[in-house]
Design an enzyme around this catalytic site. Structure first.
Site, short mmCIF file in Angstrom:
data_model
loop_
_atom_site.label_atom_id
_atom_site.label_comp_id
_atom_site.label_asym_id
_atom_site.label_seq_id
_atom_site.Cartn_x
_atom_site.Cartn_y
_atom_site.Cartn_z
N GLU A 1 -4.35 6.41 -6.90
CA GLU A 1 -5.04 7.40 -6.08
C GLU A 1 -5.17 8.69 -6.88
OE1 GLU A 1 -4.32 10.03 -2.03
OE2 GLU A 1 -3.93 7.87 -1.92
N HIS B 1 -9.28 5.19 2.14
CA HIS B 1 -8.15 5.21 3.06
C HIS B 1 -8.54 5.99 4.31
CE1 HIS B 1 -4.78 3.66 0.46
NE2 HIS B 1 -5.76 3.81 -0.42
N ASP C 1 0.81 -1.21 0.00
CA ASP C 1 0.00 0.00 0.00
C ASP C 1 0.85 1.27 0.00
OD1 ASP C 1 -2.78 0.80 0.01
OD2 ASP C 1 -2.41 1.67 1.98
N HIS C 2 0.34 2.29 -0.64
CA HIS C 2 1.01 3.59 -0.70
C HIS C 2 2.49 3.47 -1.08
CE1 HIS C 2 -2.09 6.40 0.46
NE2 HIS C 2 -2.46 5.60 1.43
#
Length: 281
Positions: free
Chosen positions: A133, A207, A81-82
């Site tokens: 995103e 998120h 993630d991220h």
């Protein structure tokens, strides 16, 4: 069983329920998440984020998560993630993560599109899914705090263009959510969630899920959110478990582990039941 994100989120979108993504920076967290998923017959996403790597290196996370996911009796997607850098995302691929989020949301729009599209091309060739995103989900405190979060909300028309041009499998949206602890109850833009869902026809990702109300979660899922990220809540639960163990007289780390796992499992169970992912396997 180890699967990619599409094998979990596409059925969730079709079925109108949400799936939790839980960061697991140690084996105890991983056990709490996967054991609860098996008990509830729920699909689940588990992994780590680039910002969490100081706590546990990516290679170490892969060493316990990949085998645990393969042995699980329910679908488990191991997600990075991220991911903030191309290099770290590539490392996750080499370590057999089945999904990555390439977060280029702070770049210009065209840079975001170009970089994520390249990542999608690479990952899809390997059977790996990609989350992007659009807009920017900030933090509730610290360097990532946004003065005017609404300035960074995801625009529905731009989202449709982004999805078409990148080929992402899921889209993280900025709709009033933020990472970490909320100082005040957040106000999500539910109408925006619904419009983005209609225009993109993709599983949406929320998120900053820790701290939202049950009603917020249920309404967001109903309107198109298929993946909800949770970390702060289980992180705090683990600490509560350790404190309970100490209060009970435990004097070793081994003695504290059952308390830690028990408290984290309570939170994971609560979220899975709330999102409606239980009994889906």
């Amino acid at each position: 069983m180890l699967v990619n994100m599409n094998e979990i989120l596409l059925p969730a979108k079709e079925g109108g329920y949400g799936v939790g993504f839980f960061n697991a920076v140690n084996v105890e967290m991983a056990r709490a998440i996967i054991e609860t998923a098996q008990e509830l017959r729920a699909p689940v996403m588990v992994g780590t984020a680039e910002v969490l790597l100081p706590a546990m290196a990516l290679e170490r996370v892969a060493e316990y998560l990949i085998p645990m996911a393969k042995k699980a009796s329910v679908p488990v997607c191991v997600h990075y993630d991220h991911g903030l850098t191309f290099e770290k995302c590539m490392e996750a691929l080499k370590l057999d993560f089945t999904s990555v989020m390439y977060d280029c949301s702070t770049d210009s729009y065209e840079e975001n599109v170009e970089k994520v599209a390249e990542m999608v091309k690479i990952c899809h060739a390997m059977g790996v899914t990609v989350e992007g995103e659009l807009g920017h989900v900030g933090d509730n405190a610290g360097a990532g705090k946004l003065e005017n979060p609404s300035d960074y909300f995801t625009d529905p028309d731009t989202a449709a263009d982004f999805v078409t041009r990148t080929g992402v499998d899921a889209l993280a949206v900025a709709v009033g959510n933020a990472h970490g602890d909320y100082a005040f109850p957040p106000k999500l833009d539910f109408e925006r969630i619904q419009v983005i869902s209609e225009k993109t026809d993709l599983p949406l990702v929320l998120h900053g899920g820790s701290g939202l109300s049950d009603q917020d979660f249920q309404r967001a899922v109903k309107l198109g959110v298929s993946k909800v990220n949770i970390f702060t809540d289980i992180d705090k639960a683990g600490k509560r478990g350790v404190e309970a163990g100490i209060a009970a007289g435990e004097k070793t780390m081994m003695g504290l582990i059952p308390y830690e796992i028990t408290e984290m499992k309570k939170v994971v169970r609560e979220k899975m039941l709330l999102f409606g992912s239980d009994g889906r396997v």
